[in-house]
Design a protein around this motif. Structure first.
Motif, PDB file in Angstrom:
ATOM      1  N   ALA A 127       0.701  -1.131  -0.199  1.00 51.62           N
ATOM      2  CA  ALA A 127       0.144   0.059  -0.006  1.00 51.62           C
ATOM      3  C   ALA A 127       0.860   1.318  -0.033  1.00 51.62           C
ATOM      4  O   ALA A 127       0.276   2.447  -0.007  1.00 51.62           O
ATOM      5  CB  ALA A 127      -1.006   0.011   1.362  1.00 51.62           C
ATOM      6  N   LEU A 128       2.113   1.262   0.140  1.00 48.34           N
ATOM      7  CA  LEU A 128       3.097   2.329   0.014  1.00 48.34           C
ATOM      8  C   LEU A 128       3.789   2.677  -1.115  1.00 48.34           C
ATOM      9  O   LEU A 128       3.709   1.823  -2.122  1.00 48.34           O
ATOM     10  CB  LEU A 128       4.091   2.258   1.187  1.00 48.34           C
ATOM     11  N   GLN A 129       4.155   3.700  -1.364  1.00 44.44           N
ATOM     12  CA  GLN A 129       5.147   4.137  -2.434  1.00 44.44           C
ATOM     13  C   GLN A 129       6.720   4.059  -2.129  1.00 44.44           C
ATOM     14  O   GLN A 129       7.074   4.969  -1.188  1.00 44.44           O
ATOM     15  CB  GLN A 129       4.672   5.820  -2.956  1.00 44.44           C
ATOM     16  N   GLY A 130       7.252   3.147  -2.947  1.00 38.50           N
ATOM     17  CA  GLY A 130       8.575   3.036  -2.802  1.00 38.50           C
ATOM     18  C   GLY A 130       9.671   3.639  -3.759  1.00 38.50           C
ATOM     19  O   GLY A 130       9.154   4.153  -4.674  1.00 38.50           O
ATOM     20  N   VAL A 131      10.945   3.558  -3.603  1.00 38.04           N
ATOM     21  CA  VAL A 131      11.758   3.814  -4.644  1.00 38.04           C
ATOM     22  C   VAL A 131      13.067   3.140  -4.484  1.00 38.04           C
ATOM     23  O   VAL A 131      13.408   2.602  -3.369  1.00 38.04           O
ATOM     24  CB  VAL A 131      12.371   5.638  -4.410  1.00 38.04           C
ATOM     25  N   THR A 132      13.972   3.133  -5.511  1.00 39.52           N
ATOM     26  CA  THR A 132      15.135   2.433  -5.700  1.00 39.52           C
ATOM     27  C   THR A 132      15.843   3.036  -6.924  1.00 39.52           C
ATOM     28  O   THR A 132      15.392   3.869  -7.475  1.00 39.52           O
ATOM     29  CB  THR A 132      14.867   0.739  -5.654  1.00 39.52           C
ATOM     30  N   VAL A 133      17.007   2.529  -7.256  1.00 41.56           N
ATOM     31  CA  VAL A 133      17.722   3.166  -8.496  1.00 41.56           C
ATOM     32  C   VAL A 133      17.820   2.131  -9.533  1.00 41.56           C
ATOM     33  O   VAL A 133      17.724   0.974  -9.421  1.00 41.56           O
ATOM     34  CB  VAL A 133      19.625   3.143  -7.838  1.00 41.56           C
ATOM     35  N   VAL A 143      14.925   5.655  -9.950  1.00 43.92           N
ATOM     36  CA  VAL A 143      15.559   7.177 -10.152  1.00 43.92           C
ATOM     37  C   VAL A 143      17.170   6.863 -10.423  1.00 43.92           C
ATOM     38  O   VAL A 143      17.501   5.767 -10.382  1.00 43.92           O
ATOM     39  CB  VAL A 143      15.662   8.005  -8.940  1.00 43.92           C
ATOM     40  N   ALA A 144      17.917   7.800 -10.692  1.00 47.28           N
ATOM     41  CA  ALA A 144      19.072   7.861 -11.345  1.00 47.28           C
ATOM     42  C   ALA A 144      20.237   7.347 -10.391  1.00 47.28           C
ATOM     43  O   ALA A 144      21.260   6.782 -10.589  1.00 47.28           O
ATOM     44  CB  ALA A 144      19.591   8.840 -12.212  1.00 47.28           C
ATOM     45  N   SER A 145      20.188   7.840  -9.119  1.00 48.00           N
ATOM     46  CA  SER A 145      21.040   7.892  -8.131  1.00 48.00           C
ATOM     47  C   SER A 145      20.634   7.423  -6.810  1.00 48.00           C
ATOM     48  O   SER A 145      19.376   8.036  -6.595  1.00 48.00           O
ATOM     49  CB  SER A 145      21.824   9.092  -8.012  1.00 48.00           C
ATOM     50  N   LEU A 146      21.408   6.803  -6.029  1.00 50.56           N
ATOM     51  CA  LEU A 146      21.212   6.693  -4.713  1.00 50.56           C
ATOM     52  C   LEU A 146      21.191   7.958  -3.788  1.00 50.56           C
ATOM     53  O   LEU A 146      19.983   8.060  -2.915  1.00 50.56           O
ATOM     54  CB  LEU A 146      22.101   5.730  -4.143  1.00 50.56           C
ATOM     55  N   GLU A 147      21.749   8.985  -4.334  1.00 50.70           N
ATOM     56  CA  GLU A 147      21.528  10.386  -3.464  1.00 50.70           C
ATOM     57  C   GLU A 147      20.144  10.821  -3.930  1.00 50.70           C
ATOM     58  O   GLU A 147      19.592  11.422  -2.830  1.00 50.70           O
ATOM     59  CB  GLU A 147      22.701  11.351  -4.222  1.00 50.70           C
TER      60      GLU A 147
END
Length: 271
Positions: free
Chosen positions: A146-152, A174-178
């Motif tokens: 149920a959540l929105q996540g992110v990774t590289v 996304v393009a970078s860990l930063e």
């Protein structure tokens, strides 16, 4: 009744005579000589790999130290080269412009364009990172649904989790860990999936507070050295030499020392 003779045109007869000669000539052509290996990897991956502050075209870190050792074992120069972000590294390897990847997880898609060497370089642990104060009782992958996540972009956390995330979870790339850490810090996403050691190293370097890893890991995956299928150096003889070197590396237990040294180097100089 006697059948009339089959007449071949001049071009067909010439082609029939030429094809065996072409095949013979190709068989006599010597294979390309492997004089150097070009290696790369995830350039935002301390303590394993990052760009050198002195020369941004060069990669340093524990995996770069491993390549120096491997170069001596093989008796061949190996260049640890920065070619772009992690996704670009994989594209270059698929095309054969990069010979070795120093640090890749095993996925079925990647086996289509590169060979893996055993034993693995190191076991890694991937975790869910959240903001302090987040009430997430994470025990299983479905707790993230149920959540929105992110990774590289281009990252893998094992075949099983990758498949589950693709089918069941909402994880942007996304393009970078930063960038991913900053998105989490600014509450643009609920969680970040990444390996614990590189994430902690980046948090310390970027002075990002208020983010913590959850105790239960998403996955624990071995990290491998790989060789592009299209590399001019990818021959049975070379694969055998690299495989023997990897077994020797594991017996000597050298990776732990390189990782410890690289953690200290990262703290001093960073990317």
């Amino acid at each position: 009744m006697k059948m009339p003779p089959i007449r071949r045109s001049g071009w067909a007869l010439g082609l029939a005579l030429l094809l065996p000669l072409v095949a013979w000539a190709q068989a006599q052509t010597p294979p390309a000589v492997c004089r150097q290996l070009v290696a790369s990897g995830n350039p935002q991956y301390p303590p394993y790999l990052w760009r050198s502050a002195e020369n941004e075209d060069r990669l340093v870190g524990a995996n770069a130290d491993m390549l120096v050792w491997l170069s001596k074992e093989l008796g061949l120069p190996i260049e640890a080269r920065y070619v772009g972000p992690w996704g670009r590294v994989q594209e270059e390897t698929r095309a054969g412009r990069i010979d070795l990847i120093a640090g890749a997880f095993l996925t079925m898609a990647r086996t289509e364009y590169m060979d893996y060497f055993y034993p693995a370089l190191r076991e890694t642990r991937s975790v869910v990172l959240v903001r302090d104060g987040t009430r997430l009782d994470y025990r299983r992958w479905s707790d993230l649904a149920a959540l929105q996540g992110v990774t590289v972009i281009g990252n893998s956390f094992g075949e099983d989790f990758d498949r589950y995330a693709r089918d069941k979870l909402n994880i942007s790339q996304v393009a970078s860990l930063e960038q991913a850490l900053q998105m989490l810090q600014r509450s643009r996403v609920d969680y970040l999936v990444y390996e614990d050691s590189p994430a902690a190293a980046y948090q310390a370097r970027l002075n990002i507070d208020g983010i913590k890893p959850l105790q239960v890991a998403v996955a624990s995956e071995p990290l491998y050295l790989t060789l592009s299928h299209r590399s001019a150096c990818n021959t049975p003889e070379m694969r055998g030499r690299i495989a023997r070197a990897m077994y020797r590396l594991a017996r000597l237990g050298l990776m732990n020392g390189w990782v410890d040294k690289s953690i200290q180097l990262w703290k001093r100089v960073g990317p």
